[in-house]
Enzyme design. Structure first.
Site, PDB file in Angstrom:
ATOM      1  N   GLU A 463      -2.380  -4.888  -9.416  1.00  0.00           N
ATOM      2  CA  GLU A 463      -1.131  -4.937 -10.176  1.00  0.00           C
ATOM      3  C   GLU A 463      -1.078  -3.878 -11.266  1.00  0.00           C
ATOM      4  O   GLU A 463      -0.589  -4.120 -12.371  1.00  0.00           O
ATOM      5  CB  GLU A 463      -0.922  -6.338 -10.761  1.00  0.00           C
ATOM      6  N   GLU A 538      -2.773 -11.548  -2.934  1.00  0.00           N
ATOM      7  CA  GLU A 538      -2.758 -12.617  -3.937  1.00  0.00           C
ATOM      8  C   GLU A 538      -1.561 -13.495  -3.626  1.00  0.00           C
ATOM      9  O   GLU A 538      -0.431 -13.005  -3.527  1.00  0.00           O
ATOM     10  CB  GLU A 538      -2.669 -12.030  -5.344  1.00  0.00           C
TER      11      GLU A 538
END
Length: 868
Positions: A463, A538
């Site tokens: 991220e 994720e």
């Protein structure tokens, strides 16, 4: 040096100097350190940036372009008394590593919940004496540090000799030039954990093992044996080994090098004779030279490493000069073939394997960041029971021993390096180091982990803010290129939470694309990138608290919250996330998705969404008094102190107790296992006559629910259903029972009952015998039960733990994210009937240890743990 330790050190010197030299000696150097918090009084302020020129010089072998020489003159910290060999540290605390100073502290409501409300920040020092043998003049002595949080600086006899910025990188410091043979030497290590440097609880200290390795001047450097299996079939395998040998002596040497392949035992050591002895390769090395040698071995009918049968081999490298062995290195590995495909997911040894994975932070609950092999093994065992076959090491390299466990136990690993590149997430995070340290960190990471068969994919970032920016692809391409230089046998990935990263060119910089929380994007990505493998890096991020249920039950993910807890109906999730069911459906419909890594396997310290301290998050509160109080506090102070210390994301809670969600995943990931699970519990005296929905998780395809013997109907899973729901059940005390069916035949049963009042305590240890080494652990569950021995689900009495015998209670916990009782406490409230005590034996103990638990008004209990 403390006068009390001098005779012992001189005696050790005498013994060591008379001992015969070995080709390679590696010893666990984790015992007997001295520790103190803070710098000496009056010391000048030192910043991590002050150390950079000196520390980067030590990382030079990992840099393609050598760094500039450090400035002349004293290095930072050398003038401090704590670094000096003459400093008397007898008053410092003595301890063994691994050590996390943060988890030892008390929870502080003034500290942010984001990082666990524990005191991990600041400066601390570790010191230890080293008796260098008189005959070690021709040897190399290297200190190996598996992990140090953070900004470590190593001083040898008062001189700065190495260190590292990133707290998750394993690194080595060559002590050879600073040690005095036949004398006492002092090592001092300074650590500096800045505030605002982590998004979760990082811990603080020498939180992984430290090793001391002695080799000949002619040796195999760390990380310089690389084993690949480029061709693997059931009939034949090729094992390719590249070895580098260095000559750090002052004269040329003529050596012969062999690499033999053996079967490995459970600990990764060679067994029996070589499967196929190699031919010796001769080399002449000039002083200061390093050379690489390649060996290819072809094995017939190899024993393959697989998740169901993790067979391992070991490559034994021997360097000889004439008949004398100069170095010998054992390198465990596995023979296996891996492939990520764009249309059929992940393949292991030629067959498709769905990645049933979880993400894991590095803390071990009540043990904090201090790594413990048994604690990690327990976690893996519970995950295996659930059906997990893969881990993602979010968001940093794990302890080396974790990969040893995944190799041995048959788990697949996505090994991750960074949470931050050039753009900050926190003011003092890794972005400050990225420009200088990303290359040595990456090379050290790959070299350390590339021989582990469990590692199937390198992840270069999570991220990261560059995903949607023009500077992202060039940085990603550089990092991916460095990985391929160190390991061309595996593919590279990154975890993307930004949709456009799948279409803006970023996706082309990695081999396998990982989407975080984007099940609805899989089909679009695959259509736009038909040749690129894809997986859920994720997923889910469903929130729950073990044993807590909020009424009325709603499918609105912003509901189901009360008293800083989250309902365990498994329907609550933050704005970016989904239920497990949504991810299951997306993957079942799209076979090209290789699998998923759920956030998270276990609860972890910090990140207590939805109860973060940042009240821009106040809109996550459901309407009601709690939200209004938060609004008022925000208006008055601009913030509110949330009580939560740990996350709600885990499928198991912080103590390792199973939440209801455990059984939802088990039902999906282990379809061959007959199982059924009912939720909620059935102790609701205040809800008599009220609707109390019942959910059933089962690996069957239909089930019938009974309340006090009356059928409440038989339900069958439709396509895309992963739970069965009876949403109109009216509560009455008694027995709730389910019978599950598969293909029309009875498959599994479960029941919950209304219990009596709490009457007694029960204790159950995960193992009745453990090693008496001061490291092995027994995890003991305390249960609050009624007179019939049934767990009383809403009971929360204060429990008192005590031990008799040669052992100690290391920590206690109960899985309650809001409990501020220090982990070191021996008194703790049960939380929804359960509490945990972690026990170890003292080194060398021979007798048994009895753990006792008591609580006012309840029958006490005890359990015996014996030395193995």
């Amino acid at each position: 040096m403390s006068t009390s330790t001098a005779p012992l050190i001189l005696m050790a010197l005498a013994l060591i100097s008379s001992a015969p030299a070995q080709a390679r000696e590696r010893q666990d150097w984790s015992a007997g350190w001295r520790f103190a918090k803070g710098d000496p009084a009056g010391a000048p302020a030192l910043k991590p940036a002050d150390f950079k020129p000196w520390l980067l010089a030590g990382a030079a072998p990992l840099l393609a372009t050598p760094p500039a020489a450090p400035p002349t003159g004293p290095a930072p910290g050398e003038s401090l008394t704590y670094a000096q060999p003459g400093f008397d540290d007898a008053g410092w605390r003595q301890l063994d590593l691994p050590h996390d100073w943060g988890v030892e502290g008390d929870f502080d409501q003034a500290l942010p919940g984001e990082t666990g409300k524990l005191p991990w920040q600041g400066v601390a020092w570790y010191r230890k004496h080293l008796a260098q043998p008189a005959g070690a003049a021709g040897q190399r002595t290297v200190l190996e540090i598996d992990g140090a949080l953070a900004n470590s600086a190593v001083y040898c006899n008062g001189r700065l000799v190495g260190g590292w910025a990133y707290g998750y990188t394993s690194y080595q410091v060559d002590l050879t030039g600073c040690l005095k043979p036949g004398a006492d030497n002092t090592l001092a290590i300074r650590l500096d954990n800045p505030p605002d440097s982590s998004r979760w609880y990082p811990g603080g200290g020498l939180y992984r093992h430290v090793w001391l390795t002695r080799t000949d001047a002619v040796h195999v450097p760390a990380g310089q044996v690389f084993v690949r299996t480029p061709q693997v079939t059931p009939e034949r395998a090729t094992v390719a080994v590249r070895v580098a040998v260095a000559n750090e002596s002052r004269a040329p040497v003529r050596v012969g090098v062999t690499v033999d392949i053996y079967r490995a035992d459970a600990d990764g050591h060679p067994v029996g004779k070589p499967l196929l002895p190699s031919r010796e390769q001769p080399r002449t090395l000039k002083a200061g030279d390093r050379t690489a040698l390649d060996f290819d071995v072809r094995l017939d009918k190899p024993a393959l490493w697989d998740v169901s049968s993790p067979q391992r081999h070991v490559a034994v490298t021997v360097v000889k000069q004439g008949g004398r062995v100069l170095d010998r290195v054992e390198t465990p590995f596995g023979i296996r073939q891996i492939a990520f495909t764009a249309d059929d997911g992940f393949h292991l040894n030629g067959r498709r394997v769905q990645l049933n994975g979880v993400c894991m932070h590095h803390d071990l609950g009540a043990l904090g960041a201090a790594f413990n092999v048994r604690a990690a093994e327990r976690q893996l065992g519970l995950l295996r029971e659930m059906g997990v076959n893969a881990l993602r090491t979010s968001h940093n390299p794990p302890a080396p021993e974790l990969l040893e466990l995944t190799d041995r136990m048959g788990f697949l690993v996505v090994d991750e390096l960074f949470d931050t590149w050039t753009h900050a997430k926190k003011p003092n995070d890794y972005h400050q180091h990225f420009a200088d340290w990303s290359e040595p960190d990456l090379r050290a990471w790959v070299r350390r982990d590339r021989n582990h068969p469990s590692v199937i994919l390198w992840s270069i970032g999570n991220e990261i803010h560059e995903l949607g920016r023009p500077d992202g692809p060039p940085v990603a391409a550089r990092l991916a290129g460095l990985v391929k230089q160190e390991d061309p046998s595996r593919l590279v990935s990154a975890a993307a939470n930004v949709v456009q990263a799948g279409y803006n060119g970023f996706q082309k910089t990695v081999d396998v694309f990982g989407y975080n929380y984007k099940p609805k994007e899989y089909a679009k990505f695959h259509a736009a990138n038909p040749a690129q493998p894809l997986f859920g890096s994720e997923t889910a991020s469903t929130l729950s608290t073990r044993g807590e249920y909020v009424f009325p039950v709603s499918d609105d993910p912003t509901q189901g919250r009360a008293g800083f807890q989250v309902s365990s109906y498994d329907l609550v999730y933050p704005s970016w996330a989904t239920t497990p069911d949504a991810e299951f459906k997306a993957q079942d419909q799209q076979r090209y998705v290789a699998g998923e890594f759920v956030w998270t396997g276990f609860d972890y310290l910090g990140e207590p969404t939805p109860y973060n301290d940042d009240l821009t998050n106040v809109l996550n509160f459901p309407e009601g008094p709690e939200r209004e109080r938060a609004r008022e506090e925000l208006a008055r102070l601009g913030k509110i102190q949330m009580p939560s210390r740990s996350s709600y994301f885990g499928i198991l809670d912080l103590a390792g107790f199973k939440k209801d969600r455990f059984y939802l995943y088990q039902a999906h990931w282990r379809p061959e296992l007959p199982m059924a699970h009912i939720l909620p519990h059935w102790n609701w005296p205040e809800r008599v006559g009220q609707v109390t929905p019942v959910h059933v998780y089962t690996s069957g395809d239909e089930a019938e629910l009974f309340l006090n013997g009356r059928s409440l109907g038989r339900k069958k899973k439709a396509e895309g259903d992963y739970r069965l729901r009876w949403d109109d059940v009216v509560y009455e005390p008694g027995e709730l029972r389910v019978v599950a069916y598969k293909a029309g035949k009875e498959w599994a049963r479960d029941r919950v009952v209304t219990t009596g009042a709490a009457a007694a305590l029960q204790l159950a240890a995960d193992r009745s015998t453990i090693a008496a080494d001061g490291k092995d652990l027994a995890f003991v569950t305390a249960t609050v039960a009624d007179a019939a021995g049934q767990a009383v689900p809403r009971s929360k009495p204060l429990l008192r733990f005590a031990v008799d015998g040669p052992g100690e209670i290391v920590a206690t916990d109960n899985g309650d994210p809001t409990d501020h009782t220090a982990f070191k406490a021996t008194e703790r409230r049960a939380f929804n009937s359960l509490a945990l005590a972690i026990v170890k034996l003292k080194p060398g103990a021979t007798g048994a240890v009895t753990l006792k638990v008591s609580s006012e008004g309840l029958k006490p209990a005890e359990v015996v743990i014996r030395a193995r």
